[in-house]
Design a protein around this motif. Structure first.
Motif: not given
Length: 333
Positions: A5-6, A10-13, A40-41, A46-47
């Protein structure tokens, strides 16, 4: 990553490093990952845009400068409109006794429309200037998103009202044009015009550079230049050489070109003038030398520090590049 998910991305280093091109290993991993999971593109893109927007927020000083500029623009426009009204009103008052009421009413209606149209033409365009070292995102009224490269000047209307959507560019940017078959999107530069309906591409068209380049990721674009037209397909790049006044189309590395929109510089036998122009925009520096500098530099520069870049230039050329404050001094080795 399972069921991304977005919020997860965005929480993944490692994903953030991928978006900011900080790690070759992370970039390789995520390029390979989304190619294996094309479903998932949209989520990935978006992320990625979210990460870039968070990183590219202007400083408080830059925000205040832009706010003051826009406020002055509005105030100046209001004064101009009032001046037009005063100039128009005086002749009407002098001639009021000689004209029929119906004629006056028609003229007032007609001139008011002309004033409104002229005023709209003068206040509708927004000029966005991007400082060196900065990347800015601009969202247009039609849903088009533009990521502007350092040192760019971009002009666009606050709202698109005609049958075409026209903007002006002196610089570079990544364009994601909202699809509207009834209103083609046209980017005007000093040398070419790019006509699209809905697509994404990189464009570099700085007035001071010797080359204009359009690299198409998806969709289709029509390049108009000096009375000629050239259609591009995904994976093709159009290059216009201002010195030789010649154009050609070539294929390009899509993965590398996507990194260009994140700040990657690519040099192929670049002379001193080209190197200084691009490094000035990326690092916001000045140059000083009292000797002619002749180099042919090839390579890529991504997230390296300015000191590392100057050391690399020193090791690979016959010149010594040293930084003093914000000025690079070039001397013979």
């Amino acid at each position: 990553m399972v069921d991304p998910t977005v919020e997860k991305l965005i929480s993944d280093h490692s994903f953030v490093n991928y978006c900011l091109s900080k790690s070759a290993e992370d970039s390789a991993y995520w390029d390979n990952w989304w190619q294996q999971h094309p479903e998932y593109i949209d989520v990935v893109e978006e992320a990625r845009q979210m990460v870039l927007l968070l990183v590219d927020r202007p400083t408080e000083e830059e925000f205040q400068i832009e706010r003051t500029r826009l406020l002055n623009h509005v105030v100046a426009s209001e004064k101009q409109i009032k001046l037009w009204i005063r100039r128009l009103w005086k002749p009407w008052m002098a001639a009021a006794g000689l004209l029929l009421i119906g004629g006056i009413t028609y003229q007032v209606w007609k001139q008011t429309r002309n004033i409104a149209a002229t005023a709209a033409a003068n206040i509708a365009w927004v000029d966005q200037q991007v400082p060196d070292k900065k990347i800015m995102h601009v969202a247009l009224a039609d849903g088009t998103v533009v990521k502007l490269f350092p040192g760019s000047n971009f002009s666009y209307p606050a709202a698109f009202q005609d049958s075409i959507r026209e903007v002006k560019l002196d610089g570079g940017g990544f364009f994601e044009v909202a699809h509207d078959a009834a209103k083609p999107f046209i980017i005007h530069t000093e040398e070419v015009a790019v006509r699209v309906l809905g697509t994404s591409f990189n464009m570099q068209a700085y007035d001071t550079d010797n080359q204009t380049k359009v690299a198409l990721f998806n969709g289709e674009v029509l390049i108009e230049h000096h009375g000629k037209q050239q259609t591009l397909s995904p994976g093709q790049a159009f290059l216009w050489d201002k010195v030789s006044q010649s154009a050609h189309v070539e294929s390009f590395d899509i993965s590398q070109e996507r990194q260009v929109s994140n700040g990657l510089l690519v040099f192929e036998h670049a002379d001193y003038e080209e190197v200084t122009r691009q490094l000035t925009r990326k690092y916001g520096i000045k140059w000083q030398t009292n000797i002619p500098v002749k180099i042919q530099f090839s390579g890529t520069i991504d997230q390296e520090s300015l000191e590392d870049v100057l050391n690399h230039l020193t090791y690979t050329t016959d010149y010594r590049f040293t930084l003093q404050h914000d000025t690079v001094r070039v001397q013979q080795n």
